[in-house]
Scaffold this motif. Structure first.
Motif, PDB file in Angstrom:
ATOM      1  N   PHE A   1       0.853  -1.187   0.000  1.00 57.70           N
ATOM      2  CA  PHE A   1       0.000   0.000   0.000  1.00 57.70           C
ATOM      3  C   PHE A   1       0.886   1.234   0.000  1.00 57.70           C
ATOM      4  CE2 PHE A   1      -2.168   3.553   1.941  1.00 57.70           C
ATOM      5  CZ  PHE A   1      -3.428   3.508   1.380  1.00 57.70           C
ATOM      6  N   SER A   2       0.445   2.263  -0.713  1.00 66.16           N
ATOM      7  CA  SER A   2       1.119   3.552  -0.685  1.00 66.16           C
ATOM      8  C   SER A   2       0.077   4.617  -0.975  1.00 66.16           C
ATOM      9  CB  SER A   2       2.232   3.609  -1.733  1.00 66.16           C
ATOM     10  OG  SER A   2       2.863   4.868  -1.681  1.00 66.16           O
ATOM     11  N   GLY A   3       0.030   5.642  -0.135  1.00 61.08           N
ATOM     12  CA  GLY A   3      -0.915   6.716  -0.393  1.00 61.08           C
ATOM     13  C   GLY A   3      -0.988   7.714   0.742  1.00 61.08           C
ATOM     14  N   LEU A   4      -1.809   8.731   0.526  1.00 65.21           N
ATOM     15  CA  LEU A   4      -2.060   9.753   1.532  1.00 65.21           C
ATOM     16  C   LEU A   4      -3.333   9.383   2.279  1.00 65.21           C
ATOM     17  CD1 LEU A   4      -1.262  12.951  -0.564  1.00 65.21           C
ATOM     18  CD2 LEU A   4       0.199  11.803   1.113  1.00 65.21           C
ATOM     19  N   VAL A   5      -3.261   9.327   3.608  1.00 68.44           N
ATOM     20  CA  VAL A   5      -4.382   8.877   4.432  1.00 68.44           C
ATOM     21  C   VAL A   5      -4.538   9.804   5.638  1.00 68.44           C
ATOM     22  CG1 VAL A   5      -4.083   6.491   3.683  1.00 68.44           C
ATOM     23  CG2 VAL A   5      -2.961   7.268   5.780  1.00 68.44           C
ATOM     24  N   ASP A   6      -5.627   9.595   6.391  1.00 67.64           N
ATOM     25  CA  ASP A   6      -5.868  10.398   7.585  1.00 67.64           C
ATOM     26  C   ASP A   6      -5.203   9.827   8.831  1.00 67.64           C
ATOM     27  OD1 ASP A   6      -7.490  12.320   6.288  1.00 67.64           O
ATOM     28  OD2 ASP A   6      -9.219  10.981   6.427  1.00 67.64           O
ATOM     29  N   GLN A   7      -5.143   8.498   8.938  1.00 68.03           N
ATOM     30  CA  GLN A   7      -4.627   7.863  10.149  1.00 68.03           C
ATOM     31  C   GLN A   7      -4.248   6.422   9.858  1.00 68.03           C
ATOM     32  OE1 GLN A   7      -7.245   8.199  13.536  1.00 68.03           O
ATOM     33  NE2 GLN A   7      -6.308   6.487  14.609  1.00 68.03           N
ATOM     34  N   VAL A   8      -3.242   5.919  10.596  1.00 69.50           N
ATOM     35  CA  VAL A   8      -2.863   4.512  10.535  1.00 69.50           C
ATOM     36  C   VAL A   8      -2.724   4.013  11.968  1.00 69.50           C
ATOM     37  CG1 VAL A   8      -1.127   2.821   9.799  1.00 69.50           C
ATOM     38  CG2 VAL A   8      -1.651   4.782   8.337  1.00 69.50           C
ATOM     39  N   ASP A   9      -3.368   2.883  12.278  1.00 70.22           N
ATOM     40  CA  ASP A   9      -3.240   2.225  13.575  1.00 70.22           C
ATOM     41  C   ASP A   9      -2.470   0.931  13.363  1.00 70.22           C
ATOM     42  OD1 ASP A   9      -4.803   4.214  14.771  1.00 70.22           O
ATOM     43  OD2 ASP A   9      -6.650   3.115  14.398  1.00 70.22           O
ATOM     44  N   ALA A  10      -1.493   0.658  14.248  1.00 67.35           N
ATOM     45  CA  ALA A  10      -0.626  -0.495  14.043  1.00 67.35           C
ATOM     46  C   ALA A  10      -0.294  -1.187  15.372  1.00 67.35           C
ATOM     47  CB  ALA A  10       0.659  -0.060  13.335  1.00 67.35           C
ATOM     48  N   PRO A  11       0.118  -2.468  15.298  1.00 68.28           N
ATOM     49  CA  PRO A  11       0.423  -3.253  16.496  1.00 68.28           C
ATOM     50  C   PRO A  11       1.906  -3.213  16.871  1.00 68.28           C
ATOM     51  CG  PRO A  11       0.333  -4.714  14.618  1.00 68.28           C
ATOM     52  CD  PRO A  11       0.040  -3.316  14.107  1.00 68.28           C
ATOM     53  N   GLY A  12       2.288  -2.291  17.713  1.00 69.28           N
ATOM     54  CA  GLY A  12       3.678  -2.225  18.171  1.00 69.28           C
ATOM     55  C   GLY A  12       3.962  -3.288  19.214  1.00 69.28           C
ATOM     56  N   VAL A  13       5.222  -3.639  19.399  1.00 68.51           N
ATOM     57  CA  VAL A  13       5.581  -4.647  20.397  1.00 68.51           C
ATOM     58  C   VAL A  13       5.298  -4.159  21.818  1.00 68.51           C
ATOM     59  CG1 VAL A  13       7.282  -5.868  18.993  1.00 68.51           C
ATOM     60  CG2 VAL A  13       8.008  -3.943  20.405  1.00 68.51           C
ATOM     61  N   GLU A  14       5.252  -2.851  22.009  1.00 72.94           N
ATOM     62  CA  GLU A  14       4.961  -2.291  23.332  1.00 72.94           C
ATOM     63  C   GLU A  14       3.517  -1.821  23.443  1.00 72.94           C
ATOM     64  OE1 GLU A  14       7.899   0.595  24.443  1.00 72.94           O
ATOM     65  OE2 GLU A  14       9.541  -0.739  23.909  1.00 72.94           O
ATOM     66  N   GLY A  15       2.695  -2.164  22.469  1.00 69.18           N
ATOM     67  CA  GLY A  15       1.283  -1.792  22.465  1.00 69.18           C
ATOM     68  C   GLY A  15       0.878  -1.179  21.143  1.00 69.18           C
ATOM     69  N   ASP A  16      -0.419  -1.185  20.885  1.00 70.18           N
ATOM     70  CA  ASP A  16      -0.938  -0.598  19.651  1.00 70.18           C
ATOM     71  C   ASP A  16      -0.712   0.907  19.660  1.00 70.18           C
ATOM     72  OD1 ASP A  16      -1.769  -3.141  19.089  1.00 70.18           O
ATOM     73  OD2 ASP A  16      -3.904  -2.735  19.292  1.00 70.18           O
ATOM     74  N   PHE A  17      -0.545   1.483  18.465  1.00 73.08           N
ATOM     75  CA  PHE A  17      -0.348   2.927  18.360  1.00 73.08           C
ATOM     76  C   PHE A  17      -1.034   3.444  17.113  1.00 73.08           C
ATOM     77  CE2 PHE A  17       3.194   0.943  16.168  1.00 73.08           C
ATOM     78  CZ  PHE A  17       3.323   1.684  15.005  1.00 73.08           C
ATOM     79  N   GLY A  18      -1.351   4.737  17.126  1.00 75.05           N
ATOM     80  CA  GLY A  18      -1.945   5.407  15.980  1.00 75.05           C
ATOM     81  C   GLY A  18      -1.054   6.542  15.529  1.00 75.05           C
ATOM     82  N   VAL A  19      -1.021   6.777  14.221  1.00 77.50           N
ATOM     83  CA  VAL A  19      -0.212   7.847  13.654  1.00 77.50           C
ATOM     84  C   VAL A  19      -1.124   8.749  12.827  1.00 77.50           C
ATOM     85  CG1 VAL A  19       1.740   8.420  12.163  1.00 77.50           C
ATOM     86  CG2 VAL A  19       1.824   6.356  13.581  1.00 77.50           C
ATOM     87  N   LEU A  20      -1.035  10.040  13.111  1.00 79.09           N
ATOM     88  CA  LEU A  20      -1.774  11.074  12.392  1.00 79.09           C
ATOM     89  C   LEU A  20      -0.776  11.960  11.646  1.00 79.09           C
ATOM     90  CD1 LEU A  20      -4.107  12.077  15.342  1.00 79.09           C
ATOM     91  CD2 LEU A  20      -4.794  10.801  13.313  1.00 79.09           C
ATOM     92  N   PRO A  21      -1.244  12.818  10.733  1.00 75.49           N
ATOM     93  CA  PRO A  21      -0.330  13.754  10.075  1.00 75.49           C
ATOM     94  C   PRO A  21       0.438  14.579  11.113  1.00 75.49           C
ATOM     95  CG  PRO A  21      -2.461  13.786   9.000  1.00 75.49           C
ATOM     96  CD  PRO A  21      -2.619  12.957  10.243  1.00 75.49           C
ATOM     97  N   ALA A  22       1.695  14.886  10.833  1.00 70.68           N
ATOM     98  CA  ALA A  22       2.579  15.697  11.682  1.00 70.68           C
ATOM     99  C   ALA A  22       2.884  15.030  13.026  1.00 70.68           C
ATOM    100  CB  ALA A  22       2.008  17.094  11.885  1.00 70.68           C
ATOM    101  N   HIS A  23       2.839  13.708  13.070  1.00 71.41           N
ATOM    102  CA  HIS A  23       3.167  12.961  14.294  1.00 71.41           C
ATOM    103  C   HIS A  23       4.650  13.132  14.623  1.00 71.41           C
ATOM    104  CE1 HIS A  23       3.496   9.653  17.144  1.00 71.41           C
ATOM    105  NE2 HIS A  23       2.177   9.534  17.113  1.00 71.41           N
ATOM    106  N   ALA A  24       4.987  13.075  15.899  1.00 73.95           N
ATOM    107  CA  ALA A  24       6.384  13.131  16.323  1.00 73.95           C
ATOM    108  C   ALA A  24       7.132  11.906  15.784  1.00 73.95           C
ATOM    109  CB  ALA A  24       6.463  13.153  17.845  1.00 73.95           C
TER     110      ALA A  24
END
Length: 88
Positions: free
Chosen positions: A17-40
């Motif tokens: 997958f490749s594209g511009l989106v609003d948000q991505v939620d993923a399963p990190g080893v230390e817990g699930d996380f979400g990424v939004l535009p301009a995330h640290a």
């Protein structure tokens, strides 16, 4: 929401997958996380689980089996050991 997040999901055999989106939620080893535009910026290992890509009212879900996520000024890249779309 201001702007979009540039997201790329890559498996060894292809770019899944490749594209511009609003948000991505993923399963990190230390817990699930979400990424939004301009995330640290950060980098983390992934565990097996679902990566959910949200763009407006549309959701796509990919099953990943390990890998790494890299968030930087250009967006989010996930390098997965395996990745398969399970719903569009």
């Amino acid at each position: 929401m201001a702007g979009k997040l540039s997201f790329s999901l890559v498996a060894p055999e292809r770019e899944v997958f490749s594209g511009l989106v609003d948000q991505v939620d993923a399963p990190g080893v230390e817990g699930d996380f979400g990424v939004l535009p301009a995330h640290a910026p950060f980098m983390t290992a992934l565990r097996e689980g679902a990566v959910t890509v949200i763009d407006g009212a549309k959701r796509r879900v990919f099953e990943v089996k390990g890998g790494f996520a890299d968030v930087n000024a250009q967006g989010l890249t996930i390098l997965a050991e395996e990745a398969t779309e399970i719903s569009a």
